[in-house]
Scaffold this active site. Structure first.
Site, mmCIF file in Angstrom:
data_model
loop_
_atom_site.group_PDB
_atom_site.id
_atom_site.type_symbol
_atom_site.label_atom_id
_atom_site.label_comp_id
_atom_site.label_asym_id
_atom_site.label_seq_id
_atom_site.Cartn_x
_atom_site.Cartn_y
_atom_site.Cartn_z
ATOM 1 N N LYS A 60 62.276 62.079 26.567
ATOM 2 C CA LYS A 60 62.229 62.019 28.034
ATOM 3 C C LYS A 60 63.583 62.296 28.677
ATOM 4 C CE LYS A 60 57.878 61.236 27.809
ATOM 5 N NZ LYS A 60 57.696 60.854 26.403
ATOM 6 N N TYR A 274 44.315 56.422 22.803
ATOM 7 C CA TYR A 274 45.771 56.475 22.961
ATOM 8 C C TYR A 274 46.357 55.138 22.497
ATOM 9 C CZ TYR A 274 50.284 56.319 25.382
ATOM 10 O OH TYR A 274 51.618 56.191 25.683
ATOM 11 N N TYR A 300 53.208 58.443 19.065
ATOM 12 C CA TYR A 300 53.363 59.894 19.220
ATOM 13 C C TYR A 300 53.765 60.566 17.900
ATOM 14 C CZ TYR A 300 53.504 58.769 24.209
ATOM 15 O OH TYR A 300 53.201 58.310 25.458
HETATM 16 C C1 LIG Z 1 56.349 60.853 25.815
HETATM 17 C C2 LIG Z 1 56.533 61.002 24.374
HETATM 18 C C3 LIG Z 1 56.000 62.092 23.684
HETATM 19 C C4 LIG Z 1 55.094 63.106 24.301
HETATM 20 O O1 LIG Z 1 55.746 63.938 25.224
HETATM 21 P P1 LIG Z 1 54.888 64.550 26.414
HETATM 22 O O2 LIG Z 1 55.829 65.460 27.070
HETATM 23 O O3 LIG Z 1 54.458 63.393 27.264
HETATM 24 O O4 LIG Z 1 53.713 65.243 25.854
HETATM 25 C C5 LIG Z 1 56.257 62.200 22.329
HETATM 26 N N1 LIG Z 1 56.979 61.267 21.682
HETATM 27 C C6 LIG Z 1 57.503 60.206 22.314
HETATM 28 C C7 LIG Z 1 58.270 59.228 21.512
HETATM 29 C C8 LIG Z 1 57.295 60.034 23.682
HETATM 30 O O5 LIG Z 1 57.811 58.974 24.292
#
Ligand SMILES: *Cc1c(COP(=O)(O)O)cnc(C)c1O
Length: 342
Positions: A60, A274, A300
């Site tokens: 992010k 999710y 993720y």
């Molecule tokens: C938000 C996030 C993602 C996914 O990214 P997006 O741009 O929202 O698809 C992947 N890994 C982590 C650790 C995240 O915090």
């Protein structure tokens, strides 16, 4: 045709960008995993976007470079965003606000599948508090967008200048952060004398996948991108990724649409919901930790890495293929999922 990364670099300079990274993140080879016979001679590499310095790090921050640039250009004094209790985007927004001397208001929604104490109070939520953010914990069923509209109206009444970021920071401006990452990867690959056959990412709010895809498209690279969807189902994630890629390319003055066939979204790893743990995720997190000493998160990275392992094990790639897995951070999430690993 060789790629044209200079064109991409130039297009990105049109947007204000706050420096939140120390410089390029490393690309490293997973030497022990790459030697496992079951991985069929593929060379596995990682892009260490977990090693971004601020606030515990993670993907992010690349989006926040462009979002904060936009917020400061507008004279904002308060950053507002929303996500789940364990949102990494919320945590990093809070860290960025702290470093920049801005106020931060986070709207957090409960999980449908995780209600234990670690999930509700440890990990990212603990850090949000340390960074000094004001946290609004919503009850189940309250929509965060509507709540955000009311909060923004209230802040404006108080004379504040809020800047609102969507879920995951995945506005087109935010996604530019991953178009910039695509440029960074192509420069690094040239320096290493490598060509990556595929880049693998988790797909949540789709900004990471879309930004990378916009970047490699504009740079005319032959590298493909696959995103393992962890939030939306496969069809929805595909539609969102296509639209966000179009919007990101539009910002970069490129009007060509990317056909659905170029958008590679794989929904096989999401599991029941999710944030719901899967066996494959648990195995992937343990494998990377125990064989390479590296940490990926359960929501993720763990699911995306599981997807890559499954593809490599079933022989989707010829021996000698170079695969680059983007480590997106999210380490605090491991502490929120203690009971899943117990
Ligand atoms: C938000 C996030 C993602 C996914 O990214 P997006 O741009 O929202 O698809 C992947 N890994 C982590 C650790 C995240 O915090």
């Amino acid at each position: 045709m060789p790629h044209n990364v200079n064109h991409l670099d130039a297009a990105l300079t049109a947007y204000p960008r706050a420096a939140l990274l120390e410089g390029p993140t490393p690309i490293q080879k997973l030497t022990r995993l790459s030697q496992l016979p079951e991985l069929n001679g593929c060379n596995l590499y990682v892009k260490r976007d977990d090693l971004t310095g601020l606030g515990g790090g993670g993907n992010k921050l690349r989006k926040l470079e462009f979002l904060l640039g936009e917020a400061l250009a507008e004279g904002a004094d308060t950053l507002v965003t929303w996500g789940g209790f364990q949102s990494n985007h919320a945590r990093l927004t809070a860290a960025v606000a702290a470093r920049q001397g801005l106020a931060c208001e986070l709207i957090l929604t409960p999980s449908a599948v995780r209600t234990d104490n670690d999930f509700c109070h440890n990990g990212n939520v603990l850090l949000d508090d340390l960074f000094g953010a004001k946290v609004h914990r919503l009850a189940r069923g309250v929509t965060p967008n509507a709540y955000a509209d009311e909060l923004v109206a209230k802040l404006k009444d108080q004379g504040k200048k809020p800047f609102v970021m969507p879920l995951g920071g995945s506005s087109p401006r935010g996604s530019l952060g991953y178009a910039a990452c695509a440029a960074e990867i192509l420069h690094q690959a040239d320096a290493l004398g490598l060509q990556f056959d595929q880049i693998i990412v988790p797909n949540g709010s789709a900004g990471t996948h879309s930004g990378l895809l916009a970047g490699v498209t504009l740079a005319r690279s032959a590298t493909s991108i696959v995103g393992y969807s962890v939030l939306a189902d496969e069809d929805q994630a595909l539609a969102t990724t296509q639209e966000k890629t179009r919007q990101t390319l539009h910002l970069l003055n490129h009007e060509a649409t990317v056909g659905v066939s170029a958008i590679n979204v794989d929904g096989s790893q999401r599991g029941e919901a999710y944030g719901a743990p899967t066996e494959a995720m648990l195995e992937a997190v343990r494998l990377l930790a125990s064989q390479e000493g590296l940490l990926i998160d359960p929501v993720y990275g763990g699911k995306a890495f599981a997807g890559m392992l499954a593809a490599v094990r079933r022989g989707d790639f010829p021996a000698g293929s170079n695969l680059l897995f983007v480590m997106t951070g999210g380490l605090p999430g491991l502490f929120a999922y203690r009971s899943a690993f117990a």
